[in-house]
Design a protein around this motif. Structure first.
Motif, PDB file in Angstrom:
ATOM      1  N   LYS A 243      -7.135 -42.560   2.382  1.00  0.00           N
ATOM      2  CA  LYS A 243      -7.198 -42.066   0.993  1.00  0.00           C
ATOM      3  C   LYS A 243      -8.534 -41.437   0.637  1.00  0.00           C
ATOM      4  O   LYS A 243      -8.768 -41.087  -0.524  1.00  0.00           O
ATOM      5  N   GLU A 244      -9.426 -41.291   1.608  1.00  0.00           N
ATOM      6  CA  GLU A 244     -10.744 -40.719   1.327  1.00  0.00           C
ATOM      7  C   GLU A 244     -10.833 -39.307   1.903  1.00  0.00           C
ATOM      8  O   GLU A 244     -10.510 -39.086   3.075  1.00  0.00           O
ATOM      9  N   LEU A 245     -11.301 -38.360   1.089  1.00  0.00           N
ATOM     10  CA  LEU A 245     -11.436 -36.979   1.536  1.00  0.00           C
ATOM     11  C   LEU A 245     -12.534 -36.874   2.585  1.00  0.00           C
ATOM     12  O   LEU A 245     -13.676 -37.288   2.339  1.00  0.00           O
ATOM     13  N   ILE A 246     -12.214 -36.327   3.771  1.00  0.00           N
ATOM     14  CA  ILE A 246     -13.229 -36.179   4.800  1.00  0.00           C
ATOM     15  C   ILE A 246     -13.434 -34.732   5.213  1.00  0.00           C
ATOM     16  O   ILE A 246     -14.439 -34.398   5.808  1.00  0.00           O
ATOM     17  N   ILE A 247     -12.489 -33.871   4.941  1.00  0.00           N
ATOM     18  CA  ILE A 247     -12.679 -32.442   5.193  1.00  0.00           C
ATOM     19  C   ILE A 247     -12.239 -31.673   3.950  1.00  0.00           C
ATOM     20  O   ILE A 247     -11.153 -31.893   3.434  1.00  0.00           O
ATOM     21  N   ASN A 248     -13.109 -30.778   3.501  1.00  0.00           N
ATOM     22  CA  ASN A 248     -12.737 -29.830   2.461  1.00  0.00           C
ATOM     23  C   ASN A 248     -13.253 -28.490   2.951  1.00  0.00           C
ATOM     24  O   ASN A 248     -14.446 -28.210   2.901  1.00  0.00           O
ATOM     25  N   GLU A 249     -12.358 -27.704   3.471  1.00  0.00           N
ATOM     26  CA  GLU A 249     -12.755 -26.548   4.261  1.00  0.00           C
ATOM     27  C   GLU A 249     -12.886 -25.293   3.404  1.00  0.00           C
ATOM     28  O   GLU A 249     -12.045 -24.393   3.480  1.00  0.00           O
ATOM     29  N   THR A 250     -13.902 -25.224   2.590  1.00  0.00           N
ATOM     30  CA  THR A 250     -14.186 -24.052   1.745  1.00  0.00           C
ATOM     31  C   THR A 250     -12.940 -23.492   1.090  1.00  0.00           C
ATOM     32  O   THR A 250     -12.662 -22.293   1.148  1.00  0.00           O
ATOM     33  N   VAL A 251     -12.187 -24.397   0.499  1.00  0.00           N
ATOM     34  CA  VAL A 251     -10.978 -24.007  -0.212  1.00  0.00           C
ATOM     35  C   VAL A 251     -11.335 -23.864  -1.693  1.00  0.00           C
ATOM     36  O   VAL A 251     -12.097 -24.673  -2.215  1.00  0.00           O
ATOM     37  N   PRO A 252     -10.808 -22.836  -2.383  1.00  0.00           N
ATOM     38  CA  PRO A 252     -11.095 -22.700  -3.818  1.00  0.00           C
ATOM     39  C   PRO A 252     -10.765 -23.977  -4.580  1.00  0.00           C
ATOM     40  O   PRO A 252      -9.802 -24.682  -4.237  1.00  0.00           O
ATOM     41  N   ASN A 253     -11.543 -24.269  -5.605  1.00  0.00           N
ATOM     42  CA  ASN A 253     -11.306 -25.533  -6.316  1.00  0.00           C
ATOM     43  C   ASN A 253     -10.059 -25.486  -7.191  1.00  0.00           C
ATOM     44  O   ASN A 253      -9.755 -26.456  -7.906  1.00  0.00           O
ATOM     45  N   ARG A 254      -9.299 -24.402  -7.120  1.00  0.00           N
ATOM     46  CA  ARG A 254      -7.955 -24.383  -7.727  1.00  0.00           C
ATOM     47  C   ARG A 254      -7.003 -25.287  -6.941  1.00  0.00           C
ATOM     48  O   ARG A 254      -5.955 -25.676  -7.446  1.00  0.00           O
ATOM     49  N   PHE A 255      -7.391 -25.586  -5.700  1.00  0.00           N
ATOM     50  CA  PHE A 255      -6.575 -26.459  -4.857  1.00  0.00           C
ATOM     51  C   PHE A 255      -7.141 -27.874  -4.950  1.00  0.00           C
ATOM     52  O   PHE A 255      -8.327 -28.095  -4.664  1.00  0.00           O
ATOM     53  N   SER A 256      -6.313 -28.819  -5.356  1.00  0.00           N
ATOM     54  CA  SER A 256      -6.795 -30.190  -5.468  1.00  0.00           C
ATOM     55  C   SER A 256      -5.806 -31.132  -4.779  1.00  0.00           C
ATOM     56  O   SER A 256      -4.677 -31.315  -5.230  1.00  0.00           O
ATOM     57  N   PRO A 257      -6.244 -31.713  -3.658  1.00  0.00           N
ATOM     58  CA  PRO A 257      -5.398 -32.698  -2.983  1.00  0.00           C
ATOM     59  C   PRO A 257      -5.551 -34.054  -3.657  1.00  0.00           C
ATOM     60  O   PRO A 257      -6.590 -34.356  -4.241  1.00  0.00           O
TER      61      PRO A 257
END
Lengths: 115, 114
Positions: free
Chosen positions: A52-66
């Motif tokens: 449940k912890e975010l470990i990769i956020n690959e330069t995705v626009p912040n319009r995308f929220s997992p």
């Protein structure tokens, strides 16, 4: 007994709308991913969650929220959809082992079309 | 920056032929390498995973080899069948990137003619 499932399979929407894609895995894995496959069929990682912890956020626009409510689920919410967001989105899961992972199992994909 | 390249981009063979698909990667520091199959409009199916310490893996008519020092992997398909027609993707997990991130090649689109 589907291993990794995604809903919906197809999503057609207008520019500017907000939409969500859901993913669930019943493999008991502790790591889940979102990948994007563009029109040229190239696959690229977007996010990775471990326990449940975010470990990769690959330069995705912040319009995308997992969001990962628990280890078996990883949802993807997209705000203010743009034409360039049209793609196939794949969810995957795997077992985490010492910083790497075992085989990744993929869902069937969600084909998003933004008009 | 790790890059993965697959050659050829497309391949058409008659049924029964043995064939080799190639994958190369620019940074030899990898945890493992996976070969996947993708059918049109479908998700990815994992075929073989080779850990960095291994040289090859076999599953049925499929054999994948890994030469980490030269940054190459091959997928060998024996006695090809029309049902083998699909896009084959190679992907690596780099050591320097945490989180299990797979870096994919562009794929080889295989067509096996009856």
């Amino acid at each position: 007994d589907t291993a990794v499932s995604q809903t919906p399979k197809y999503l057609v929407t207008q520019m500017g709308n907000d939409k969500s894609i859901k993913c669930e895995q019943n493999l008991g894995h502790d790591t889940m991913y979102w990948y994007k496959q563009d029109s040229k069929k190239f696959l690229k990682i977007m996010f990775s969650y471990n326990n449940k912890e975010l470990i990769i956020n690959e330069t995705v626009p912040n319009r995308f929220s997992p969001k990962s409510p628990d280890k078996a689920h990883l949802n993807l919410h997209i705000n203010s959809l743009e034409l360039g967001d049209s793609a196939v989105y794949f969810c995957a899961s795997s077992h985490w082992d010492r910083g790497a992972t075992d085989t990744q199992y993929f869902g069937p994909g969600t084909r998003l079309t933004v008009l | 920056k790790q890059e993965v390249t697959q050659i050829p981009a497309a391949l058409s063979v008659p049924e029964g032929e043995n064939l080799v698909l190639n994958c190369s990667f620019t940074d030899s520091a990898i945890y493992n390498l996976q070969w996947f199959r993708q059918d049109p409009g479908k998700g990815l199916t994992s075929l073989l995973l080779i850990q960095s310490s291994q040289r090859e893996q076999t599953s049925g008519r499929l054999n994948a080899s890994l030469d980490k020092s030269s940054g190459r992997s091959t997928l060998y398909i024996a006695a090809s069948q029309p049902g083998d027609s699909a896009t084959y993707l190679c992907a690596v997990i780099p050591v320097r990137n945490q989180g299990g991130k797979l870096i994919f090649g562009q794929g080889t689109e295989l067509s096996v003619k009856p």
